[in-house]
Design an enzyme around this catalytic site. Sequence first.
Site, PDB file in Angstrom:
ATOM      1  N   GLY A  13       0.784  -1.219   0.000  1.00 39.25           N
ATOM      2  CA  GLY A  13       0.000   0.000   0.000  1.00 39.25           C
ATOM      3  C   GLY A  13       0.818   1.273   0.000  1.00 39.25           C
ATOM      4  N   CYS A  14       0.173   2.360   0.451  1.00 35.44           N
ATOM      5  CA  CYS A  14       0.762   3.691   0.340  1.00 35.44           C
ATOM      6  C   CYS A  14       2.020   3.878   1.185  1.00 35.44           C
ATOM      7  CB  CYS A  14      -0.269   4.745   0.736  1.00 35.44           C
ATOM      8  SG  CYS A  14      -1.693   4.844  -0.372  1.00 35.44           S
ATOM      9  N   ASN A  15       2.190   3.084   2.222  1.00 38.42           N
ATOM     10  CA  ASN A  15       3.377   3.217   3.055  1.00 38.42           C
ATOM     11  C   ASN A  15       4.591   2.515   2.456  1.00 38.42           C
ATOM     12  OD1 ASN A  15       1.401   1.043   4.403  1.00 38.42           O
ATOM     13  ND2 ASN A  15       3.475   0.214   4.418  1.00 38.42           N
TER      14      ASN A  15
END
Length: 369
Positions: free
Chosen positions: A142-144
């Site tokens: 994901g975004c991390n």
Amino acid sequence: MSVTPAPALPRITAVGTAVPPDSYTQAELLEAFRITDPRVRSVFLNGGIERRNLVLPPVGPDGAHRPETQGELLRKHLTNGLRTGAEAVRVCLRRAGVSLRDVRYLCCVSSTGFLTPGFSALLIKELGLDVDCSRLDVVGMGCNAGLNALNAAAGWASTHPGDLAVMVCIEACSAAYVFDGTMRTSVVNSLFGDGAAAVTLVAGGEPDGGEPDGSREPVGVRPGPRLLRFASHIIPDAVGAMRYDWDDDAGRFSFYLDPQVPYVVGANAEESIDRLLGAAGLRRSQVAHWIVHSGGRKVVDSVRVNLGLSRHDVRHTIGVLRDHGNLSSGSFLFSYERLLAEDTVVPGDYGVLMTMGPGSTIELALVRW
């Protein structure tokens, strides 16, 4: 008694980004998909986003964009991702003053589709990298994930002083959209954009003490920050707050974002930042540059308020969100690129890189120029 020297700290030597050629305002997207629901229109027009680069679905016989099959979405992920990923790497290497043959390690990040072989093998072929280049694919985090991958690339660089490592985030978010008119999908569809971002890393040559460290001459070292340390903070109680999983009703994979995500992330930001800085003997006031993931207007505001930051502190984050939307794992590198273009960094400055995503997780890195 001999003492084994500590591994040299890797340095970020360049950054490069790329987006698809077509950019759309939020109003243009509402028109293109014939969205009239006032609730959905409000989500699109009040999220701090002006425009995004996307690859839209084909137009059907009635002139409207038709739904794409899961197979079409996966092909979009492959073709769009490979094109923007290769461009971002080329731009990054050119800015670093190095060649494709100098790349000894390639780490690829993506969360918008599933490929086997992954982007690392595909990019080695596409770019003509040496076949003995070490590689890693970070998928589905994901975004991390950009900082998770940067941590891995930094670890490789520190044990291979003088050799060039490349980390590239490749996100074709338009290959993960579901257009079903629900508020769940509309929030996601109003937020994400397509793009790729790459960085080069080199360790060795001249360590922090300024004395030769015995490694060979590093490839393409440019003034850039050293990666001092990384930190993670996972919030198990919010493990389902951000998901990309199968939607039986839609018959495809679909993003889900819990409305409480901004507040959960914000409430945990202070503890995670203070742990990172405390381990280095620093206070928040000593951080000159904040590079925060462009997760969305509410996410950015929640983090900013909880950390006591000004809008100026997160100006590049806000600017990337405005011009590109949420670019998932590569968002923070678009902001980092803008910081470098501003040319305000001076030697000795500290910076914090911060990403947030599924888990729910906050990832951090402390850097110093």
